[in-house]
Design a protein around this motif. Sequence first.
Motif, PDB file in Angstrom:
ATOM      1  N   TRP A 143      39.790  42.478  27.834  1.00 26.98           N
ATOM      2  CA  TRP A 143      41.044  42.092  28.461  1.00 26.98           C
ATOM      3  C   TRP A 143      41.815  41.118  27.589  1.00 26.98           C
ATOM      4  O   TRP A 143      41.260  40.180  27.019  1.00 26.98           O
ATOM      5  N   ILE A 144      43.111  41.380  27.498  1.00 18.66           N
ATOM      6  CA  ILE A 144      44.064  40.508  26.815  1.00 18.66           C
ATOM      7  C   ILE A 144      45.165  40.193  27.813  1.00 18.66           C
ATOM      8  O   ILE A 144      45.651  41.093  28.510  1.00 18.66           O
ATOM      9  N   PRO A 145      45.563  38.940  27.964  1.00 23.05           N
ATOM     10  CA  PRO A 145      46.586  38.589  28.960  1.00 23.05           C
ATOM     11  C   PRO A 145      47.857  39.415  28.810  1.00 23.05           C
ATOM     12  O   PRO A 145      48.333  39.676  27.691  1.00 23.05           O
ATOM     13  N   ASN A 146      48.363  39.864  29.971  1.00 24.58           N
ATOM     14  CA  ASN A 146      49.640  40.583  30.073  1.00 24.58           C
ATOM     15  C   ASN A 146      49.627  41.961  29.419  1.00 24.58           C
ATOM     16  O   ASN A 146      50.695  42.515  29.131  1.00 24.58           O
ATOM     17  N   VAL A 147      48.439  42.504  29.215  1.00 25.19           N
ATOM     18  CA  VAL A 147      48.310  43.878  28.716  1.00 25.19           C
ATOM     19  C   VAL A 147      47.652  44.707  29.806  1.00 25.19           C
ATOM     20  O   VAL A 147      46.508  44.452  30.188  1.00 25.19           O
ATOM     21  N   GLN A 148      48.364  45.709  30.292  1.00 26.78           N
ATOM     22  CA  GLN A 148      47.877  46.501  31.412  1.00 26.78           C
ATOM     23  C   GLN A 148      46.866  47.545  30.966  1.00 26.78           C
ATOM     24  O   GLN A 148      47.003  48.127  29.885  1.00 26.78           O
ATOM     25  N   GLN A 149      45.830  47.742  31.790  1.00 27.99           N
ATOM     26  CA  GLN A 149      44.829  48.774  31.534  1.00 27.99           C
ATOM     27  C   GLN A 149      44.761  49.744  32.717  1.00 27.99           C
ATOM     28  O   GLN A 149      44.980  49.352  33.866  1.00 27.99           O
ATOM     29  N   THR A 150      44.431  50.987  32.421  1.00 31.57           N
ATOM     30  CA  THR A 150      44.129  51.955  33.473  1.00 31.57           C
ATOM     31  C   THR A 150      42.671  51.772  33.885  1.00 31.57           C
ATOM     32  O   THR A 150      41.779  51.707  33.026  1.00 31.57           O
ATOM     33  N   ILE A 151      42.436  51.695  35.185  1.00 29.59           N
ATOM     34  CA  ILE A 151      41.076  51.413  35.673  1.00 29.59           C
ATOM     35  C   ILE A 151      40.612  52.512  36.647  1.00 29.59           C
ATOM     36  O   ILE A 151      39.842  52.250  37.569  1.00 29.59           O
ATOM     37  N   ASP A 152      41.085  53.728  36.414  1.00 28.56           N
ATOM     38  CA  ASP A 152      40.739  54.841  37.320  1.00 28.56           C
ATOM     39  C   ASP A 152      39.234  55.013  37.481  1.00 28.56           C
ATOM     40  O   ASP A 152      38.745  55.314  38.575  1.00 28.56           O
ATOM     41  N   GLU A 153      38.482  54.844  36.396  1.00 27.33           N
ATOM     42  CA  GLU A 153      37.046  55.123  36.444  1.00 27.33           C
ATOM     43  C   GLU A 153      36.197  53.856  36.461  1.00 27.33           C
ATOM     44  O   GLU A 153      34.972  53.926  36.306  1.00 27.33           O
ATOM     45  N   VAL A 154      36.809  52.717  36.641  1.00 22.42           N
ATOM     46  CA  VAL A 154      36.075  51.446  36.599  1.00 22.42           C
ATOM     47  C   VAL A 154      35.383  51.192  37.937  1.00 22.42           C
ATOM     48  O   VAL A 154      35.965  51.375  39.008  1.00 22.42           O
ATOM     49  N   VAL A 155      34.133  50.754  37.851  1.00 24.29           N
ATOM     50  CA  VAL A 155      33.394  50.268  39.014  1.00 24.29           C
ATOM     51  C   VAL A 155      33.071  48.802  38.752  1.00 24.29           C
ATOM     52  O   VAL A 155      32.400  48.479  37.769  1.00 24.29           O
TER      53      VAL A 155
END
Length: 298
Positions: free
Chosen positions: A167-179
């Motif tokens: 994670w980097i501040p203010n950078v969006q990630q897709t978390i569709d498969e995250v548990v």
Amino acid sequence: VLCCFFFLLLWPFFFACFRHCCVFWFSLFDMKGILVVLALLAVCCLAQDNPPQLEGKWDDTTCNILSNTQRLYRKRSVTYGAWDRRSQLGSWQYTETVYQEDFCTEGKEDYQIVITGTYKLSGKESDFVDRFWHVDYTVTRKRMQVYNQDFADFLNDLPRCAFGDDWIPNVQQTIDEVVCPDLNLVSVNNCPVQYDIVRRQLDVIFLGELYAGEPPVYNPNCTPRDRPRNYDPYGLTLFGLPAVDPEITSFDLDPFINPPSVRAPSFDLTAHLGIGTNSASSVVASLAVVLLSLLALF
């Protein structure tokens, strides 16, 4: 119930007229016709409201604690798109912004989760909470971003969570498969549909409660049997209206009842309005009123 109330209120003034009408109708119909008339009266008294119209943007006006955490607070925003009568669906977006302190001050955010998809109202009322309706959300995408380096470092060190990238501040990630149990994140594959309840009262909506027990435990609503059996006491107000004073209960859930003012965190819909688990008693009472009113005519 209101139908029965006005019927009982006005029937003495039209007693003679009703008697003549009943004689007329009974002369035209046999027993089956009489039963049809009784059924129509019962339907009138027991008719339910339609599912709520949800189109619009609804926002938390109170900074409320994120259950099962000790220091995190949240504000939610839910957007319902226009209802498509042909597909019986509408677009939907849920945004939850989590803060470090209980004022939800801008600039003090830790992270934000955005879930997009569609919503569907089945037209079925909750079996457990009065005047709440079933609503199903089909999830198509989940995104997340963090706002400060301290929380980014915290997420990067979580042993039970596997994110795609650091994670980097203010950078969006897709978390569709995250548990990630620490953030109550469930993958889209394991939870493609969220089964919820909703109630609209004027310009405030209430959603289902996803935390239960003491201490609160997160219950993902990923199957119909996991649909919430209680409500979240914090309402979301239609965008553009004045904020709800967190010190005063200003959401009037039943116009004919004026609940006392209480602090929002202790607001209890069941305690103030006497609603909770549905039962057959109200139905039996309504039918009894119909039958007694008919008997009074003879």
